[in-house]
Design an enzyme around this catalytic site. Structure first.
Site, PDB file in Angstrom:
ATOM      1  N   LYS A  43      22.160 -36.299   9.611  1.00 45.72           N
ATOM      2  CA  LYS A  43      21.848 -37.469  10.453  1.00 45.72           C
ATOM      3  C   LYS A  43      21.502 -38.654   9.539  1.00 45.72           C
ATOM      4  CE  LYS A  43      20.689 -34.310  14.127  1.00 45.72           C
ATOM      5  NZ  LYS A  43      19.912 -33.982  15.328  1.00 45.72           N
TER       6      LYS A  43
ATOM      7  N   HIS B 209      28.804 -36.066  18.725  1.00 45.03           N
ATOM      8  CA  HIS B 209      27.440 -35.525  18.713  1.00 45.03           C
ATOM      9  C   HIS B 209      26.668 -36.126  19.900  1.00 45.03           C
ATOM     10  CE1 HIS B 209      23.314 -34.727  17.507  1.00 45.03           C
ATOM     11  NE2 HIS B 209      23.810 -33.773  16.738  1.00 45.03           N
TER      12      HIS B 209
ATOM     13  N   GLU C  80      23.847 -37.363  20.086  1.00 44.48           N
ATOM     14  CA  GLU C  80      23.180 -38.634  19.766  1.00 44.48           C
ATOM     15  C   GLU C  80      24.167 -39.791  19.839  1.00 44.48           C
ATOM     16  OE1 GLU C  80      21.423 -37.207  16.114  1.00 44.48           O
ATOM     17  OE2 GLU C  80      20.147 -35.893  17.313  1.00 44.48           O
TER      18      GLU C  80
ATOM     19  N   GLU D 159      25.707 -27.606  21.453  1.00 43.40           N
ATOM     20  CA  GLU D 159      24.330 -28.001  21.136  1.00 43.40           C
ATOM     21  C   GLU D 159      23.620 -28.447  22.406  1.00 43.40           C
ATOM     22  OE1 GLU D 159      23.912 -29.369  16.768  1.00 43.40           O
ATOM     23  OE2 GLU D 159      24.693 -31.060  17.871  1.00 43.40           O
TER      24      GLU D 159
ATOM     25  N   GLY E  18      16.104 -30.795  17.758  1.00 45.58           N
ATOM     26  CA  GLY E  18      14.917 -31.412  17.183  1.00 45.58           C
ATOM     27  C   GLY E  18      13.636 -31.098  17.920  1.00 45.58           C
TER      28      GLY E  18
HETATM   29  P1  13P Z   1      18.059 -29.729  14.868  1.00 46.68           P
HETATM   30  O1  13P Z   1      18.547 -28.561  14.046  1.00 46.68           O
HETATM   31  O2  13P Z   1      17.160 -30.636  14.118  1.00 46.68           O
HETATM   32  O3  13P Z   1      17.543 -29.291  16.189  1.00 46.68           O
HETATM   33  O4  13P Z   1      19.381 -30.639  15.169  1.00 46.68           O
HETATM   34  C1  13P Z   1      20.490 -30.051  15.705  1.00 46.68           C
HETATM   35  C2  13P Z   1      21.610 -31.035  15.630  1.00 46.68           C
HETATM   36  O5  13P Z   1      21.628 -32.011  16.354  1.00 46.68           O
HETATM   37  C3  13P Z   1      22.669 -30.791  14.643  1.00 46.68           C
HETATM   38  O6  13P Z   1      23.767 -31.606  14.878  1.00 46.68           O
END
Ligand code: 13P
Length: 257
Positions: free
Chosen positions: A13, A101, A103, A173, A179
């Site tokens: 990220k 993703h 996000e 995911e 997170g």
């Molecule tokens: P985390 O492993 O921090 O939960 O993040 C997952 C993620 O978004 C990987 O692309």
């Protein structure tokens, strides 16, 4: 034993400048032995500004770590201020590109059509897309998780040739697990990855569905990776937070030892 080679990917990220990226990559390389790569792929996905530096250290030390990116634009070139194209990434020996993703979808308005165009752009530059999908907590609680993920997968794969789908990676995911420290149970993760595979079978045929690698992502840590990887339809992990620390990420990559 599955025919699919597992892939463990670290999505950094917006973390690590290029100096930090070099150090983290070198530490990861020292922590992983040759045997750790036997039948397991490892990729790291630094921010754009780190790619050239990381590519150089990977090349100089002939590391077995694959270089990945976190995003790209769907067009090859043009008046798209601030964007980076797939051919530009391919020139940097980027092998894998994360697309769609959650996000990017939530914070930057990416739609399934945009994700689909990016998947095609990545494939056209002979790289492997890691196409993400996943439901929100509200969708899960409403019992809509499978339907949401199925529509993302259908939209993202529209018009993609079956043999290209076969070589892709899809990352499931759940947004509520990203997170948060709240991992999906291995049963839930398995059920959703199996559901993704059956959608792939519907849209691209059973051969593609047998070959496509499906990663789980969302609070993957050294302590839960082995159990997740023991599930029949989980072929790897997309790791966020725990990939920033080379010790943690090396333990995740070496989940079999
Ligand atoms: P985390 O492993 O921090 O939960 O993040 C997952 C993620 O978004 C990987 O692309």
């Amino acid at each position: 034993m599955s025919r699919r080679t597992p892939l463990i990917s670290g999505n950094w990220k917006m973390h690590h400048n290029h100096f930090e990226a070099i150090q983290v990559t070198q530490k990861l390389h020292y922590r992983l032995g040759d045997h750790d790569y036997d039948g397991v792929g490892v990729s790291i996905h630094p921010p754009f500004t780190d790619l050239r530096s990381v590519q150089t250290v990977i090349g100089a030390d002939r590391m077995k770590i694959a270089l990945g990116a976190q995003n790209c634009h769907a067009e090859e070139k043009g008046a798209f201020t601030g964007e980076v194209s797939a051919p530009m990434l391919a020139k940097l020996e980027v092998a894998l590109v994360i697309v769609g993703h959650s996000e990017r979808r939530q914070l930057f308005g990416e739609t399934d059509d945009m994700v689909n165009a990016k998947v095609k752009a990545v494939l056209a530059s002979a790289m492997t897309p890691i196409m993400c999908c996943g439901e929100t907590l509200e969708e899960r609680e409403a019992g809509d998780a499978e339907a949401k993920v199925a529509s993302q997968v259908r939209g993202g794969l529209a018009g993609v040739a079956a043999d290209s789908v076969a070589n892709m990676v899809i990352a499931y995911e759940p947004i509520w697990a990203i997170g948060t420290g709240r991992t999906a149970t291995s049963e839930d993760a398995q059920a959703m990855c199996a559901a993704v595979r059956s959608v792939v079978s519907e849209v691209a045929g059973t051969a593609a569905a047998d070959c496509v690698r499906i990663q789980y992502g969302g609070s993957v840590k050294p302590g839960n990776i082995a159990e997740l990887m023991s599930q029949a339809d989980i072929d790897g992990a997309l790791v966020g937070g725990a990939s920033l620390d080379p010790d943690d990420f090396a333990s995740i990559c070496a989940y079999r030892s």
